[in-house]
Design an enzyme around this catalytic site. Structure first.
Site, PDB file in Angstrom:
ATOM      1  N   GLU A 175       0.837  -1.212   0.000  1.00  0.00           N
ATOM      2  CA  GLU A 175       0.000   0.000   0.000  1.00  0.00           C
ATOM      3  C   GLU A 175       0.870   1.260   0.000  1.00  0.00           C
ATOM      4  OE1 GLU A 175      -3.271  -0.105   2.817  1.00  0.00           O
ATOM      5  OE2 GLU A 175      -4.168  -1.778   1.718  1.00  0.00           O
ATOM      6  N   GLU A 299      -5.151  -8.464  -0.617  1.00  0.00           N
ATOM      7  CA  GLU A 299      -6.003  -8.144   0.540  1.00  0.00           C
ATOM      8  C   GLU A 299      -7.431  -7.994   0.033  1.00  0.00           C
ATOM      9  OE1 GLU A 299      -4.747  -5.087   3.328  1.00  0.00           O
ATOM     10  OE2 GLU A 299      -2.636  -5.626   3.015  1.00  0.00           O
TER      11      GLU A 299
HETATM   12  O1  AHR Z   1      -5.762  -5.750   6.690  1.00  0.00           O
HETATM   13  C1  AHR Z   1      -5.695  -4.589   7.446  1.00  0.00           C
HETATM   14  C2  AHR Z   1      -4.945  -3.452   6.755  1.00  0.00           C
HETATM   15  O2  AHR Z   1      -5.650  -3.071   5.620  1.00  0.00           O
HETATM   16  C3  AHR Z   1      -3.570  -3.773   6.230  1.00  0.00           C
HETATM   17  O3  AHR Z   1      -2.595  -3.654   7.209  1.00  0.00           O
HETATM   18  C4  AHR Z   1      -3.369  -2.741   5.181  1.00  0.00           C
HETATM   19  O4  AHR Z   1      -2.476  -3.160   4.175  1.00  0.00           O
HETATM   20  C5  AHR Z   1      -4.773  -2.448   4.678  1.00  0.00           C
HETATM   21  O5  AHR Z   1      -5.022  -1.113   4.644  1.00  0.00           O
END
Ligand code: AHR
Length: 491
Positions: A175, A299
């Site tokens: 990110e 994610e």
């Molecule tokens: O999964 C929780 C958070 O969500 C992670 O640390 C981040 O990469 C995303 O914003």
């Protein structure tokens, strides 16, 4: 009961379903690692070198193929040397991203690699490009993968691991458009090119380097990255997209209390994954027509308000049949995009967001989401085949397709996964199976009222059961109750 016709043509093989599509994510966040996966060697909870035995077994049962670690945002501030050597002398730090709690680094590289060995899954290391140095990242690769004769390989040996590990998946930043440095894509891609240059293949280990891709619908990010990355050194780019029922981060909605409008809006928001994959793939296709760079949804999942009374920084949430439908829809979408999508990692494996597993002391609960991964596991390494369905509408404000589906063939067996997303109507399926000699079909179902969840008092309220389907002259008939996920195995 809504009638739906389906056609599956097993001769029409579309793409290989990479097992890693069924991957997971474990971050130093809340009780995912500590008091979750890792309880320490002195715990009374049965463990192997501090790793819970019941969690290892649960992961093995769903054939968990790949596990991402150590974050997330935690990875953007992780300095791996803090987590090696004698535990007593490991640096204690504050987990500034997640609740400001103390982190004693007792779970580090060796413990994570051991976890992967015990589960039999591939490790996926998320490297720190946000606040770490190039030297640090390149030395981590050297520490893990170089056989001997270098400062880092000797340090690894001193720390008790003679042989290098195999470590394929390496994320170069997490990110970086947000918690990983708030970078512009133009800046990130240059940094990516530098960092990746110093992450080398040692001792027969071959890195699969993954660049930080977009957040949700940021198509400009994908465009800039694809245009400028050094494609011969890059195997994948990531995508993050979370399903937030209300669409409002400040008030995302409860995991357990929701009305039918909010349920359908959750499913509508989760189905947006299909559009995201289509549009990001279109961009990637222009720069990479040979399909050499994978899209890695590292994610995804539902993100709700935390359970009342729990630390807001721990992101602990319950998991209901709504989550089961979300999981099934996404997995069917990933299967259908498996030409480009080669890995996906649900956030997160234990006690955080849309978990597979919840723990409380020695108790362990498998969530409805866990059972969906169990029902879908035979798709891993299968060949996606053509699967069409007429459809019906479900929902009122947010109208969504009632049926989600995909089909694959592996070793002469066909796996069909179906979800009835309606919480009011059943579905009567008639599926014409062509190009596949078959004489028997069996099925498993996960169903329940949409708010049903498993908890520590009733851990098996929702669990898969055998389910009767009919196969006659190549036509499969099944009745799906409202809010259900079904796997049909055809031989
Ligand atoms: O999964 C929780 C958070 O969500 C992670 O640390 C981040 O990469 C995303 O914003």
């Amino acid at each position: 009961m809504k009638k739906i016709s389906m056609l599956i043509n097993a001769q029409d093989r579309i793409s290989h379903i990479s097992p890693e599509i069924y991957g997971h994510f474990s971050e130093h966040l809340g009780r995912c690692i500590y008091n979750g996966i890792y309880v320490g060697e002195d715990s009374t909870i049965p463990n192997i070198e501090g790793i819970r035995t019941d969690i290892i077994e649960a992961f093995k049962n769903i054939k968990l193929p790949v596990l991402r670690w150590p974050g997330g945002c935690f990875a953007d501030e992780y300095h791996w040397k803090d987590g090696i050597g004698e535990k007593d002398s490991r640096k204690k730090i504050i987990n500034t991203n997640w609740g400001g709690v103390s982190e004693d680094n007792s779970f580090g590289t060796h413990e994570f690699m051991r976890l992967c060995e015990l589960v039999g899954c591939e490790p996926y290391i998320a490297g720190n490009l946000g606040s770490g140095t190039i030297q640090e990242l390149s030395e981590w690769v050297e520490y893990m993968t170089l056989e001997g004769g270098s400062p880092m390989s000797e340090l690894r040996k001193k720390n008790g691991r003679e042989k290098p590990w195999k470590m394929k998946y390496l994320g170069i930043g997490n990110e970086n458009w947000g918690c990983g440095g708030n970078m512009r894509p133009e800046y990130y891609v240059d940094e990516y090119r530098r960092y990746q240059s110093f992450c080398k293949n040692y001792s027969g280990n071959e890195l699969y380097k993954i660049a930080c891709g977009p957040s949700g619908g940021d198509y400009n990010w994908t465009e800039i990255i694809m245009k400028n990355l050094n494609s011969s050194h890059t195997k994948g780019i990531s995508l993050h997209y979370y399903t937030v029922p209300t669409g409002v981060w400040e008030k995302k909605g409860s995991a357990r209390e929701f009305d039918s409008d909010l349920y359908y809006s959750t499913i509508a928001k989760t189905l947006y994954m299909d559009e995201l994959l289509t549009r990001h793939s279109e961009i990637m296709n222009r720069y990479d027509p040979k399909n050499e760079i994978g899209l890695i949804v590292d994610e995804w999942g539902c993100w709700y308000d935390v359970e009342e009374g729990t630390n807001p920084g721990f992101l602990y949430q319950q998991n209901t049949m709504r989550d089961a439908i979300v999981a099934a829809c996404n997995l069917n979408i990933f299967n259908r995009h498996s030409k480009r999508v080669v890995m996906a990692n649900l956030a997160q494996a234990v006690n955080v967001l849309q978990s597979l597993i919840l723990t409380e002391g020695e108790k362990l609960v498998k969530t409805p989401t866990y059972h969906v991964f169990d029902l879908f596991k035979e798709h891993q390494d299968g060949e996606l085949v053509y699967c069409f369905s007429t459809n019906e509408q479900a929902g009122e404000k947010d109208i969504i397709p009632l049926l989600s589906s995909s089909a694959s063939v592996k070793d002469g067996v066909m796996t069909i996964t179906l979800a009835n997303c309606s919480i009011e109507e059943g579905a009567e399926i008639s599926c014409d199976i062509r190009g596949f000699e078959c004489s028997e079909a069996s099925a498993r179902i996960l169903t329940g009222e949409v708010h049903t969840c498993n908890d520590f008092d009733a851990p098996e309220r929702v669990s898969p059961a055998d389910y009767a389907v009919k196969l006659e002259n190549g036509v499969l008939s099944a009745e799906l109750p409202p809010c259900s996920v079904v796997t049909v195995t055809v031989r």
